[in-house]
Write a protein that holds these residues in place. Structure first.
Motif, mmCIF file in Angstrom:
data_model
loop_
_atom_site.group_PDB
_atom_site.id
_atom_site.type_symbol
_atom_site.label_atom_id
_atom_site.label_comp_id
_atom_site.label_asym_id
_atom_site.label_seq_id
_atom_site.Cartn_x
_atom_site.Cartn_y
_atom_site.Cartn_z
ATOM 1 N N GLU A 1 0.753 -1.001 -0.220
ATOM 2 C CA GLU A 1 0.026 0.040 -0.166
ATOM 3 C C GLU A 1 0.778 1.126 -0.141
ATOM 4 O O GLU A 1 0.536 2.129 -0.797
ATOM 5 C CB GLU A 1 -0.789 0.020 1.307
ATOM 6 N N SER B 1 2.354 1.709 -3.446
ATOM 7 C CA SER B 1 1.563 2.300 -4.517
ATOM 8 C C SER B 1 1.029 3.655 -4.317
ATOM 9 O O SER B 1 0.926 4.517 -5.111
ATOM 10 C CB SER B 1 0.220 1.267 -4.285
ATOM 11 N N ARG B 2 0.911 3.933 -3.174
ATOM 12 C CA ARG B 2 0.536 5.606 -2.870
ATOM 13 C C ARG B 2 1.543 6.332 -3.195
ATOM 14 O O ARG B 2 1.238 7.583 -3.559
ATOM 15 C CB ARG B 2 0.414 5.591 -0.987
ATOM 16 N N HIS B 3 2.833 6.202 -2.991
ATOM 17 C CA HIS B 3 3.909 6.924 -3.614
ATOM 18 C C HIS B 3 4.656 6.591 -4.959
ATOM 19 O O HIS B 3 5.661 7.028 -5.249
ATOM 20 C CB HIS B 3 5.025 6.871 -2.553
#
Length: 275
Positions: A230, A233-235
């Motif tokens: 997660e 993916s967020r960065h």
């Protein structure tokens, strides 16, 4: 561990033992206040908590009569627990596994929202172990609360959603199964990324411990694989590999209770050499 207070805790919740301090309630009420207790909480603390001269059907019928439970429910729980063929046999002749099934039938009799079972797997054969695991998970899936104690780590790893570990009467850990295992000193996540340095910095900022090897490979502890994914993916960090080496429940249990065991075995002797 043995002597930690598992059974005593259950006995206090059910009003069978009196705590030195504090209170124990079920849905906000003490067990003694319940008008129809079997309809609110079903319990199995002793496998042979029945008159040995009574049949399984007679034992359950007496419990039903004392708690305002319809007689048809007796046949239902006999069927659920696989005791229908032995319903009219004297319970005193039952094996330990059959006695456990009768105790579970008694706990289920009032169709309660809460179940408390002390070592329910004890004495069951392999088919019975699979049966009780499936039954308990299905009851929990219906929205019921199932509290059970056990020493069988491998079985609890397959059964329980949340864990409470106590030692010498004190709370050692209370967590969801996944969180508990991920926090172990032996649990590690392996992540590969062409942006390994950036990912390592983000993970370290989250409090994880990161070791970098082979250029693009990170070994991470203190965080789950899903959380690493997660975060990446967020960065907008590309992952070319993500895996988790999980410690077993037994490993974590031994790690946390090494100073709480009341009895400890001596190390096994080394094998003798050839004479």
């Amino acid at each position: 561990p043995n002597g930690a207070g598992k059974s005593t805790t259950m006995r206090m919740i059910l009003g069978l033992d009196r705590p030195d301090a504090g209170t124990a309630t079920i849905n906000g009420h003490s067990y003694r206040e319940m008008r129809w207790p079997l309809r609110e909480v079903g319990a199995l603390l002793e496998a042979r908590a029945f008159h040995p001269g009574r049949t399984a059907r007679a034992h359950l019928t007496a419990l039903a009569a004392g708690n305002g439970i319809r007689r048809e429910r007796v046949d239902e729980v006999l069927e659920i627990t696989g005791l229908s063929p032995a319903a009219d046999r004297r319970a005193g002749k039952f094996s330990l596994g059959m006695a456990q099934r009768l105790g579970i039938a008694s706990a289920l009799l009032g169709d309660p929202p809460v179940l408390m079972l002390d070592e329910p797997v004890n004495g069951l054969d392999p088919e019975g172990v699979v049966w009780i695991r499936t039954l308990l998970r299905s009851l929990a899936a219906q929205g019921r609360t199932v509290l059970l104690s056990s020493h069988l780590m491998s079985e609890m790893a397959l059964t329980a959603d949340r864990l409470i570990i106590i030692g010498q009467g004190r709370l050692i850990a209370q967590a969801a199964m996944a969180e508990f295992l991920a926090a172990g000193s032996g649990a590690a996540v392996t992540a590969r990324s062409p942006q390994a340095a950036d990912l390592a910095a983000l993970l370290a900022a989250r409090g994880a411990t990161v070791t970098r090897s082979d250029g693009d490979t990170l070994t991470v502890t203190g965080i789950t694989a899903s959380a690493v994914g997660e975060l990446a993916s967020r960065h907008a960090i590309t992952l070319t590999g993500l895996g988790e080496q999980q410690v077993t429940l037994e490993d974590r249990y031994m790690e946390l209770t090494r100073d709480s065991a009341e009895y400890r075995s001596a190390p096994a002797p080394a094998p003798a050499g050839n004479q």
